[in-house]
Design a protein around this motif. Sequence first.
Motif, PDB file in Angstrom:
ATOM      1  N   GLY A   1      31.709  -3.900 -56.207  1.00 35.26           N
ATOM      2  CA  GLY A   1      31.140  -4.917 -56.940  1.00 35.26           C
ATOM      3  C   GLY A   1      32.926  -6.119 -56.485  1.00 35.26           C
ATOM      4  O   GLY A   1      32.560  -5.832 -55.865  1.00 35.26           O
TER       5      GLY A   1
ATOM      6  N   GLU B   1      31.185   3.716 -54.208  1.00 39.71           N
ATOM      7  CA  GLU B   1      30.108   3.169 -54.533  1.00 39.71           C
ATOM      8  C   GLU B   1      28.546   3.751 -54.306  1.00 39.71           C
ATOM      9  O   GLU B   1      28.278   3.920 -53.167  1.00 39.71           O
ATOM     10  CB  GLU B   1      30.389   1.329 -54.077  1.00 39.71           C
ATOM     11  CG  GLU B   1      28.855   0.235 -53.999  1.00 39.71           C
ATOM     12  CD  GLU B   1      28.584   0.292 -55.161  1.00 39.71           C
ATOM     13  OE1 GLU B   1      29.276  -0.228 -56.350  1.00 39.71           O
ATOM     14  OE2 GLU B   1      27.588   0.511 -55.520  1.00 39.71           O
TER      15      GLU B   1
ATOM     16  N   TYR C   1      24.355  -3.979 -52.761  1.00 40.47           N
ATOM     17  CA  TYR C   1      24.380  -4.615 -53.114  1.00 40.47           C
ATOM     18  C   TYR C   1      24.147  -6.140 -54.725  1.00 40.47           C
ATOM     19  O   TYR C   1      24.070  -6.864 -53.633  1.00 40.47           O
ATOM     20  CB  TYR C   1      26.418  -5.119 -53.781  1.00 40.47           C
ATOM     21  CG  TYR C   1      26.912  -5.630 -54.580  1.00 40.47           C
ATOM     22  CD1 TYR C   1      26.804  -4.666 -56.333  1.00 40.47           C
ATOM     23  CD2 TYR C   1      27.490  -6.530 -55.102  1.00 40.47           C
ATOM     24  CE1 TYR C   1      28.140  -5.321 -57.412  1.00 40.47           C
ATOM     25  CE2 TYR C   1      27.321  -7.539 -56.039  1.00 40.47           C
ATOM     26  CZ  TYR C   1      28.106  -6.682 -57.231  1.00 40.47           C
ATOM     27  OH  TYR C   1      28.554  -7.469 -58.855  1.00 40.47           O
TER      28      TYR C   1
ATOM     29  N   THR D   1      24.409  -9.433 -56.392  1.00 36.92           N
ATOM     30  CA  THR D   1      25.393  -9.538 -57.390  1.00 36.92           C
ATOM     31  C   THR D   1      24.570 -10.198 -58.587  1.00 36.92           C
ATOM     32  O   THR D   1      22.974 -10.937 -58.142  1.00 36.92           O
ATOM     33  CB  THR D   1      26.007 -11.309 -56.697  1.00 36.92           C
ATOM     34  OG1 THR D   1      24.046 -12.036 -56.203  1.00 36.92           O
ATOM     35  CG2 THR D   1      26.258 -11.007 -55.316  1.00 36.92           C
TER      36      THR D   1
ATOM     37  N   GLY E   1      32.577  -2.080 -64.247  1.00 34.22           N
ATOM     38  CA  GLY E   1      32.300  -3.363 -64.822  1.00 34.22           C
ATOM     39  C   GLY E   1      31.534  -2.347 -65.551  1.00 34.22           C
ATOM     40  O   GLY E   1      32.499  -2.246 -66.866  1.00 34.22           O
TER      41      GLY E   1
ATOM     42  N   LYS F   1      21.784  -6.213 -65.103  1.00 33.78           N
ATOM     43  CA  LYS F   1      22.498  -5.667 -63.893  1.00 33.78           C
ATOM     44  C   LYS F   1      21.672  -6.123 -62.590  1.00 33.78           C
ATOM     45  O   LYS F   1      20.224  -5.723 -63.012  1.00 33.78           O
ATOM     46  CB  LYS F   1      22.539  -4.812 -63.772  1.00 33.78           C
ATOM     47  CG  LYS F   1      24.145  -3.690 -65.163  1.00 33.78           C
ATOM     48  CD  LYS F   1      24.714  -2.404 -65.120  1.00 33.78           C
ATOM     49  CE  LYS F   1      25.068  -2.031 -65.603  1.00 33.78           C
ATOM     50  NZ  LYS F   1      26.286  -0.604 -65.739  1.00 33.78           N
TER      51      LYS F   1
ATOM     52  N   GLY G   1      32.571 -13.179 -62.355  1.00 34.93           N
ATOM     53  CA  GLY G   1      32.828 -12.454 -61.130  1.00 34.93           C
ATOM     54  C   GLY G   1      34.137 -12.968 -60.853  1.00 34.93           C
ATOM     55  O   GLY G   1      35.344 -12.273 -59.636  1.00 34.93           O
TER      56      GLY G   1
END
Lengths: 78, 429
Positions: free
Chosen positions: B45, B68, B73, B75, B140, B164, B335
Amino acid sequence: MLLSLSCTSCHGTYGISPGTIPTIYGKSREYIIKTMKEFRNGERDSTVMKRIAKGYSDREIFLIANYFSSLTEDIKQM
Amino acid sequence: MNKITRRKFTKFLGASSIVYALERIAGYPTPLLAAKQKVVVIGGGFGGATAAKYLCMMAPNLQVTLVEPNKLYYTCPFSNLVIGGHKDLNELAYGYDNLHKKYGINVIHSIAARLDASSKKVLLNDGGSLPYDRAIVSPGVSMRFDKMEGYNVDTVNIMPHAWKAGSSTLLLKKQLSAISDGGTVLICPPKQPYRCPPGPYERAGLIAHYLKQHKPSSKILILDAKEQFAKQALFTSGWEHLYGHMIEWFPGSAGGKILRVDAGEMAVETEFGIEKGDVINYIPDQWAGQIAHESGLVDESGWCPVDQRTFESKIHPGIHVIGDAAIAGAMPKSGLSASSQAKFTAAAVIDMLNNKEPETTTLANTCYSFLAPDYAISVAAVYNLSGNKIVKVKGSGGVSPPNAKHSVRREEAKYAQGWYDSITNDMFG
């Protein structure tokens, strides 16, 4: 150098912005120093930079300006 | 990245420039460089992807592996715009091809079960293991299912948290489009600390924007565990300006505190009684991501204590924890905090691998929140070290001005998009 990496999260890798935030890659040292100081003392209007510039000392502004002004063309080739 | 550009980049680095200089003395491969040092990064991430990329940019000699589980992914930033109907989830999706092809990162799509600090290995769920000289963990948050009566792993299919980005985001959006005019939406933000402090309030505004257009008699009630929230004055005045009284916020002491959730009845129980919702966005309390727990990287708070000078774990040396999971002094769980920490930690890891004292630096955070697609506000701050603690630089930062013209909010909305384009490109480009 390390100092300048925080800038690149918003201004783009090496300061080359893909979007609406201004590119700072390749701007002259004098321009970056002047602009940051104007943001800091409120002479230049902005949305967020006036709040961020207040977090940096003269020396840090110099180092940031030095970094972005000394990046050269071939970095763009990546 | 070709070699020349790598050189140009590393020219500006303390540690790596020395590595590079050593490497360039022809015929003198140093013992250090003879065997490639290995850094394993866990989590792709904002923290992990950025760390992996910058490790390779700063020290091309390193062998960097990124673990991962997901091939795409999504955001979390901008996912509230998906819920509000202004972005497609696919616009927030990123793959890892560039990280592999351009930077030579070994990307492994697998689940890391835990790190074994004593043998310096990452143990994968599939039985494999990855040795490391240093590791960076950016796991995370994980949701707590042990804190609220009636709330468990199945509840999320009925009351999606959408905290998420992914299928949960789409479920919440679908539920909103199914309610009839005059319906009630409950948003239940968690206790501090949690990922993205202004997120629930941005969400309220963007849901209100949708409801105002399509179901104008509907209501949004925010039942908050807290007494105050991020950018509060700007949110409440903006909501009133844009949506009248559609959004009502209740602090913990005024009926906001939730005692029990009841997914069957689509209701929550507060100290002031039962509150029913047509859509209930219950956002649970959070703590560090699962692997941090499995690897013994958390303290009694459930978050990861780190040396704030290097983000190295205070519990297991050799492992650095960044992003939402780390206890990072005054920095919020955002972030951009993770991105800023990632670059700084990448440099610290390189220095430490070279037995150099890591540099200290200044970190930064800027977060934008939308109240409507053309109306955004921001919070910013600059951070440095005071002793061993990350503190906000005095006089720096703050939130957007109150009572600003709509044109200022519109300009910030434009820059919010720019922020997003830049940071995602800085991670994955």
